[in-house]
Each structure stands twice: as C-alpha cells, then as structure tokens.
Scaffold this active site. Structure first.
Site, PDB file in Angstrom:
ATOM      1  N   ASP A  62       0.805  -1.223   0.000  1.00  0.00           N
ATOM      2  CA  ASP A  62       0.000   0.000   0.000  1.00  0.00           C
ATOM      3  C   ASP A  62       0.836   1.270   0.000  1.00  0.00           C
ATOM      4  O   ASP A  62       0.416   2.291  -0.540  1.00  0.00           O
ATOM      5  CB  ASP A  62      -0.996  -0.004   1.158  1.00  0.00           C
ATOM      6  CG  ASP A  62      -0.353  -0.257   2.513  1.00  0.00           C
ATOM      7  OD1 ASP A  62       0.881  -0.380   2.601  1.00  0.00           O
ATOM      8  OD2 ASP A  62      -1.111  -0.361   3.502  1.00  0.00           O
ATOM      9  N   ASP A 445       4.086   2.158  13.468  1.00  0.00           N
ATOM     10  CA  ASP A 445       3.468   0.856  13.764  1.00  0.00           C
ATOM     11  C   ASP A 445       4.366  -0.097  14.550  1.00  0.00           C
ATOM     12  O   ASP A 445       3.877  -0.871  15.367  1.00  0.00           O
ATOM     13  CB  ASP A 445       3.011   0.129  12.490  1.00  0.00           C
ATOM     14  CG  ASP A 445       1.902   0.860  11.763  1.00  0.00           C
ATOM     15  OD1 ASP A 445       1.097   1.523  12.441  1.00  0.00           O
ATOM     16  OD2 ASP A 445       1.841   0.789  10.526  1.00  0.00           O
TER      17      ASP A 445
END
Length: 844
Positions: A62, A445
């Site tokens: 992505d 993350d």
C-alpha cells in the site's frame, strides 16, 4: 470528460523510469543502495504468482512499492525505487497484471491520493519490471494504493486473447480499456458504474480465457465495492465489454472482494460486509461478516460454498490450475488464536467448496526466518492467499506484517515462513546514529530497532508502544536515549544503556510528538502531537513543567550538541532559542517562511545549526541561531544531517536531500558545503525522504548515509562500487540443471485409489514463438485419461493433446500447462515419455 478522451504515454521508456541524467557538471560518486534490515513491517496488499513461468511472483504494497520474487536468490527485488520526490505516490501500487502470453510483461496501477497531488500512472514493463514506461492517467482517473479496499482485486487485467488489450477498474470513473498495451485509455461506456459510497469503486475485473473470439475475451465479469441492496455489485458482459448486465443470485448484503477462475469455468467469489481490510465505521462497513460463493458462468447458477459454521469476512481465494476442486481461501479482519497470536484463518477444500479444512486449527507453526519482532505477531489482514501454480502444495498469504509462505499447506502442522527477505515496508519517523554505538530508529506501527549492523535483522524496542515518533540521544552522554509515541497507547520511555533496555516514564503529556535531550542528558523536552505547549522534565519524566515562549504547534526542538543549556526550534521562518536549559525560548533570527522543522545541530560544535528551507535552500548559523548565511550552491533542501568526518577532515560530513547545480538527490559535502557530490542515482530515489524527512550520516563509518522514505523503510547508501553483502543471505542455491529446448514435463499432481490428476507443462526454450502445439504419450501399465482441460484430447493410448485457441502461441521463455484426470493402471500412475511437436528434446 468525453468517452474517447485518451491520454498519450509519457516519453519513450528510459532505464528505471528515472529523470534525465545529471548534467556533466554535477559531481557524483558510485554508491550501493539497499535498505536497513528490519523485515517486512507493512501491509502487503496482494501476492500475484505467474501462471506461466515457474518461480515468478509479484507483490504489491500500500505504501512501499512493488516487488518481484527472485527464485534463485530467494528474495524479493524492489521495482519502484526509481520514484522521484514528485512521484512519492507511486509507492502505493493498487493493482498488478501479468500478461498470460508473455511472463516478462507486467503492468501496474500506482498512485496515492494524498501524495503527489494524486498523480496516478499505469506502469508498463516488458522485462519483468526492471524498467518501465509510464503513462500518466491522472486526468482520466486516480488510484489510491493506501485507500480502503486496497487488497481487493485485481482491477487491472490483460486480455487472455491479446497482449494489446488491457482493462482497468477505477475507484470513481468506471471501467477503462486500452487497445495499445496500456499506452492510451478510453472509458468503457457499456458499464454504467462510477463511484461507490466507500470510494473503492470497481474492486475486480475478470476475463474468461474460454470466451476468446477474434483475439479478445468476450466474457468479462466486474465486481463493484458496494452492497447489492444499494445498487448491483456484480456485472457481466458477453460481448467484449460492449454491453454489461447485472448478475443476479449473489448476496445483496455483502460486497465482492476477490475472484478466482477454476479450470472447469466456475468462478469463486469472496464476499465481506465492507471494503476492508479493516472496519470503516463511517459507512458503516464493519468488515466482520462474509461468505464464499461459486458462480457457474454457463448456467448462471450460484452455490454458497462458505465453510460450515463460519461467518467471518473473506478475501483471499485461489484455485489450483490442475484441479478445479482444489481451493484455498482466507478470512480477513478476523482475530482467532493463531499459535501465540490472534489473526486470520486459512481454509482448503478438495471438493470445490463442498467441505473445507481449517488449516490454522488443524495445526499451525510459524518460522520467523530470523526476523525476531514477528515472533509474537499474526497473519492478519490476509487479503490474498495464492496456491503456487507449479506446486499446489505451496501457498503464499499476504498480511499486515508482510508475506508468509508454506511449502506444504496440507501438512500437520503447516509451517508458515515469514517470506520477506528483501522486502522492507516500514515508515521510518526518526533515526539517530550514536558515536561509538548503535543505529537506533523510530518506526510507524513497529516501534523501531537497535542495529549494531544495519545489514542484519535487529531486535525491536521493548516494551512496545507501536508507532514511535520521537527519538533522541544525549550528544555528550550517549548512553542516554528517549523515545515517545503510541497513538492509542501513548507512552514515553528512556534508556541509560544506549537502547538495550527501556524504562517507562512516570508521566506524559499528550501523545506521540517529538523529544529532545540536552547534551548531558539531564533535561528532557517533549512536544506532544497537535499541542502548542511543550514540556520539560529533569527527572526522566517523573514530573513536567510547561516550556515558556515556544507556542508552536507540533514543535520539534533540538539540543545543542555541546552546551546543555541550549536548545533550538524552527517554525515557518522563525528561529527560537533557549539558553536556560529549555525552561524558556525566545525568537532570534527570521528566515524564509516554510522550510522543514527537522533542523540539525552540528556534532561537537557549540552554537552551529543548519536549517533546510525547501525552495529557499539551506541556511547555516554559527552563533547559536542569532544570524544565518546560506549555502549558495543548494537551491532546494528538504532534509539535512551529519555523519562521520572524511579522513583528514575536522568538520562532520554534511548530507542533504536537495538540489545542487540543478540535480535533485542525496548529496554529500566534506568541506562545510563548499562543494557537493551526489551519492544516489536516478534508480534509487525512493520517492524522497517521505514522512520522516531525514537524511543522516553514520557517525561511525564515513560515507554511509541513511534516508527516510514514505514506506520503503530506511534507505541505506554505502560508498564504493562493490555490492554490499545481502541482508541475511539465504543458504547457497545449487545451480539449476541446464534445460532443453522446448521442454515438456509430465507431473502427477494428486493420486487416490484407482485414479489420479496429472498435468503437462510446455516451456518454449527457443528464441521464437511456437504457434500451435501437440503432445503425445503412451501408458504401458493400463492407465487411462478420462477428461482434460486447457487442451483438446484425442486418441486412446497413445493419447494426443493439442492446443486450444487461447494458448496456441507460446512465446520464448513462456510456459503453458494443461491438465487431465484419469484412472490408474497396475503400477499406480505411470510417468510416460512425452513426444509430439512441442516436446523436441523433452525432459522427464
């Protein structure tokens, strides 16, 4: 926009799609570029294996570009590292299409809505993605590789009847077709679909190779990302896209995700109550429920083949090319026990979906492949699961952590190996290189890592706080570090042993943001995310006081590298300075408005500060921010950093991402900015410094430089013309056995008492196309062929298989395959000698 609005291709192809070569006056040095080894770390939105060439597969992400699997080196090869700073959005690859007639041809749909003004391109390659021709389609439609539904698809397809014809489904503008290999595009008016409420639009396009007439597929099935009760979400054309009609019989309270075609002509479609990969409550699309359906394209009948008792959302679906009943499917956004973690489920079926086996529940093992941080992570957001077309025991599954692969999905337990060698997809947000110490990073993350060797996988920071935004170390007491982040789980930690261990602060104001440590490590400043107030602590976060005079939202203070009483900050042309250890700041100099907040104090130099001012160039102060001069040869600077001094030099080496003498890239100066050398090249631009906005030299190795990216991890440049050692290299691979011309291989794929499934693979090893083929063989043990697919069967021992229309032409290097089912003879299932026009010098 008119129906026939067409867009011409951007210029002729040039190597690696880079910009024009640097002018001769721009000095450059040969560097080798790679990535700091972290291992995966992001959402791989799809894995796409080639069905015509063994060992060939692609992966799209992505925000981290696309990759090709190098079967010999057993690692992924990045394909979009040439993207310039003006093309950052091309790191979001929304779909990949492989030419079924030529495995060297690959196409990509790339773009991210919030980067590069939504610039969207169709990338076309005829050499396995080594080079691309770019077609800018932004004026026609826009991709969003990091949008909702990014794992659905594939929405870009090559017509099985003609390599010149491509289709692409878009998010807001309907279906488009190209008749010149992707150079120009026109809207397909026969499909009245544009945008959808979730902005995912057309989720997939499927072309039926059995329907090819006149060199083009006539049967086209299109999935649309909306609930069926809102409007039809599945359409079918029987006339090559001239007209489309809604397909009835499918569930109306779910959205189609992905589709797989079986060799018997049936389509298997996965469904979920959302676009995914996670829930979207604004729609609402909770992404917690779904089904699998089988669609008979001949009769139009639908059969619900969802695993019994399972109501999870489904996404991945794959069918073995040699056996239309051999299926694999994956849930998505499902969290059930998976070894020591919680994630998705994977199901296999041997009877066309009549019954399923829960592969995870049957027995699950995970091989981290040396990437320690994934040891307690799951296979989650399993958007695609794909059987290896040439070894249907093997399967890939994409996930939010990277790619996993099993060599035998039927084993108990099935071992899933973290298959990410060479694939680096993280968003770096901060980095420090500690003199005499490690390289320490802060990652979106995944916390960040402590590297003593950036070419080897390293331990993740623990305790974990997830996305880590702020990171600093004390310049004169390098054992002291601090980091902050956490998003929904805010946290701040400090270390007194160069990041080996971390302790949580007793208190924290706000969340995320940036930290700065005084040079002696006694003062800690924290500027929380979206806060106009910064805070100061002298007891490692046990207590805090508000900083005076720094009313800057999301400030980014930095400490003087020598004097513990001095701190600096920059905001939109204003330079703020503290001389009382961060208690208060006062404005000093005024610079050009704009610029980056990521300013740098020079190591071992009191009062020296460098500020990247974007199009206003690079500014330098040697009097603690009171006055500034500009580095004249730099016309643009987005990031600046320092590294170890060159041999014989006394001033640290300066690195920038910027423009020198009209050439943009990573530049290095060993003489305080008097002269510069470009150290990257057009093949290694990584979309510019992305979110982290840093370029930093290694403080322990002269010439080594690191750069942040928008999703390709931390780029690392090493000086010299020799290739650096591979990151965690795999075991040596034996050289392949020389292959004969026109190779035919007979395989027994599965057996049972009295019967078997077989396949023959034909590979054109010559230099010209094969046009029409036949394969013949004789069983000596009484075996018999009962049925065949992807070829026409004639004779009865000897048997002859001849091509069908769509696979008659085999290009050089291409492999085609046909399959059959039969009854076993006295010896079980014999492997016969193959002959015929396709099998000159055949190999067994």
């Amino acid at each position: 926009m008119t129906l026939m609005h067409r867009l011409s291709t951007i210029a002729a192809a040039c190597a690696l799609c880079a910009a024009a070569s640097a002018p001769a006056s721009a000095a450059s040095e040969t560097y080798q570029w790679n990535s700091v080894a972290m291992g995966g770390g992001g959402f791989v939105s799809a894995v796409i294996p080639s069905k015509t060439q063994k060992g060939l597969a692609y992966a799209r992400t992505d925000v981290g570009g696309a990759y090709r699997w190098d079967n010999t080196a057993a690692r992924w090869v990045p394909l979009i590292d040439w993207a310039s700073e003006d093309e950052t959005g091309l790191l979001g690859v929304e779909s990949i299409a492989l030419d079924p007639k030529n495995p060297a041809k690959v196409y990509m749909l790339a773009g991210i809505s919030y980067f590069s003004n939504g610039k969207t391109m169709i990338l076309r390659s005829s050499d396995y993605g080594k080079t691309f021709i770019k077609t800018d389609v932004t004026a026609l439609f826009k991709a969003h590789g990091n949008g909702m539904g990014r794992q659905t698809g594939e929405r870009l397809q090559v017509d099985p009847g003609s390599s010149n014809i491509l289709y692409v489904g878009t998010r807001a503008n309907g279906l488009f077709k190209s008749s010149d290999s992707g150079a120009t595009w026109a809207r397909v008016s026969g499909l009245d679909v544009t945008t959808t409420p979730n902005e995912n639009g057309i989720s997939f396009v499927a072309l039926d190779p059995a329907s090819v007439v006149g060199g083009a597929a006539q049967r086209i099935v299109v999935g649309v990302s909306r609930f069926g009760y809102v409007a039809p979400n599945l359409y079918r054309s029987n006339d090559g896209g001239k007209t489309f009609a809604p397909v009835t019989g499918a569930p109306t309270d779910l959205m189609p995700q992905r589709v797989a075609r079986a060799s018997d002509g049936n389509l298997y479609v996965t469904y979920a109550n959302g676009a995914g990969p996670h829930g979207h409550w604004a729609q609402p699309e909770p992404m917690d429920r779904g089904q699998i359906w089988k669609y008979n394209v001949g009769s139009g009948a639908w059969t619900n083949v969802t695993p019994s008792g399972i109501s999870s959302a489904f996404s991945g679906i794959s069918v073995a090319p040699d056996n239309p009943n051999n299926l694999v499917a994956s849930t998505i956004n499902t969290y059930q026990q998976q070894g020591n973690a919680w994630g998705d489920r994977i199901y296999t079926s041997a009877n066309g979906g009549a019954s399923w086996t829960d592969v995870i529940a049957r027995g699950f093992a995970k091989d981290s492949a040396g990437v320690s941080w994934v040891g307690d992570k799951a296979i989650h957001w399993a958007g695609t699961v794909e059987l290896d077309p040439f070894d249907t025991k093997a399967a890939w599954v994409s996930s939010g952590n990277g790619i996993f692969k099993t060599a035998n999905i039927n084993a108990t337990p099935a071992t899933w190996t973290f298959n990410v060698a060479g694939l680096e997809e993280t968003v770096p947000l901060n980095l420090v290189s500690i003199p005499g110490g490690p390289l320490v990073s802060a990652i979106g993350d995944y916390d960040g890592f402590r590297h003593t060797d950036p070419t080897r996988y390293a331990p993740i920071h623990t305790p974990s706080i997830g996305s880590t935004t702020g990171l600093d170390f004390a310049a004169r007491k390098t054992s002291v570090l601090a980091r902050a982040g956490g998003n929904d789980n805010p946290g701040m930690y400090y270390s007194t042993d160069t990041g080996l261990t971390w302790k949580k602060t007793a208190a924290m104001n706000g969340k995320n943001g940036q930290v700065a440590l005084s040079s002696d490590g006694t003062v800690l400043l924290h500027s929380p995310e979206n806060s106009a107030t910064s805070y100061r602590s002298t007891d490692f976060g046990s207590s805090w006081t508000a900083v005076n005079g720094l009313s800057v939202t999301a400030a980014r203070p930095v400490a003087d590298a020598v004097n513990p009483r001095k701190f600096y900050a920059y905001d939109n042309g204003r330079v703020f300075v503290s001389t009382d250890g961060g208690v208060s700041f006062a404005p000093k100099a005024t610079l050009q408005s704009g610029g980056s907040k990521v300013i740098r104090a020079v190591p071992n130099r009191e009062g020296e500060l460098w500020v990247p001012l974007l199009s206003a160039g690079l500014a330098r102060s040697t009097d603690s921010g009171a006055t500034f001069g500009s580095i004249g040869s730099v016309s643009y600077a987005a990031a600046v950093g320092f590294g170890a001094a060159a041999p014989g030099a006394t001033f640290p080496t300066v690195y920038i991402w910027g423009t020198v003498n009209g050439v943009k890239g990573v530049h290095r100066s060993v003489d305080t900015g008097a002269t510069w050398v470009r150290v990257n090249d057009d093949a290694h631009q990584y979309g510019g410094p992305g979110n982290g906005q840093f370029v930093i030299g290694d403080m322990n190795r002269y010439g080594v430089v690191y750069m942040s990216t928008a999703g390709r991890g931390i780029a690392m440049g090493l000086p010299g013309g020799t290739t650096p050692p591979p990151i965690d290299p795999p075991p040596p691979v034996e050289p392949p056995t020389p292959t004969p011309v026109n190779q035919c291989v007979y395989q027994v794929r599965s057996q049972w008492p009295g019967g078997f499934n077989g396949a023959v693979q034909i590979t054109n090893r010559g230099t010209s196309a094969m046009n029409g083929w036949s394969v013949s063989w004789t069983y000596s043990d009484g075996s018999k062929v009962a049925s065949m697919w992807n070829a026409v069967l004639s004779g009865s021992n000897p048997y002859t298989a001849t091509n069908v229309g769509w696979n008659a032409v085999i290009q050089p290097g291409q492999t085609v395959e046909f399959g059959f089912q039969g009854s076993s003879g006295s010896a079980g299932s014999q492997v016969p000698v193959l002959g015929g026009s396709a099998c000159a010098k055949a190999a067994r």
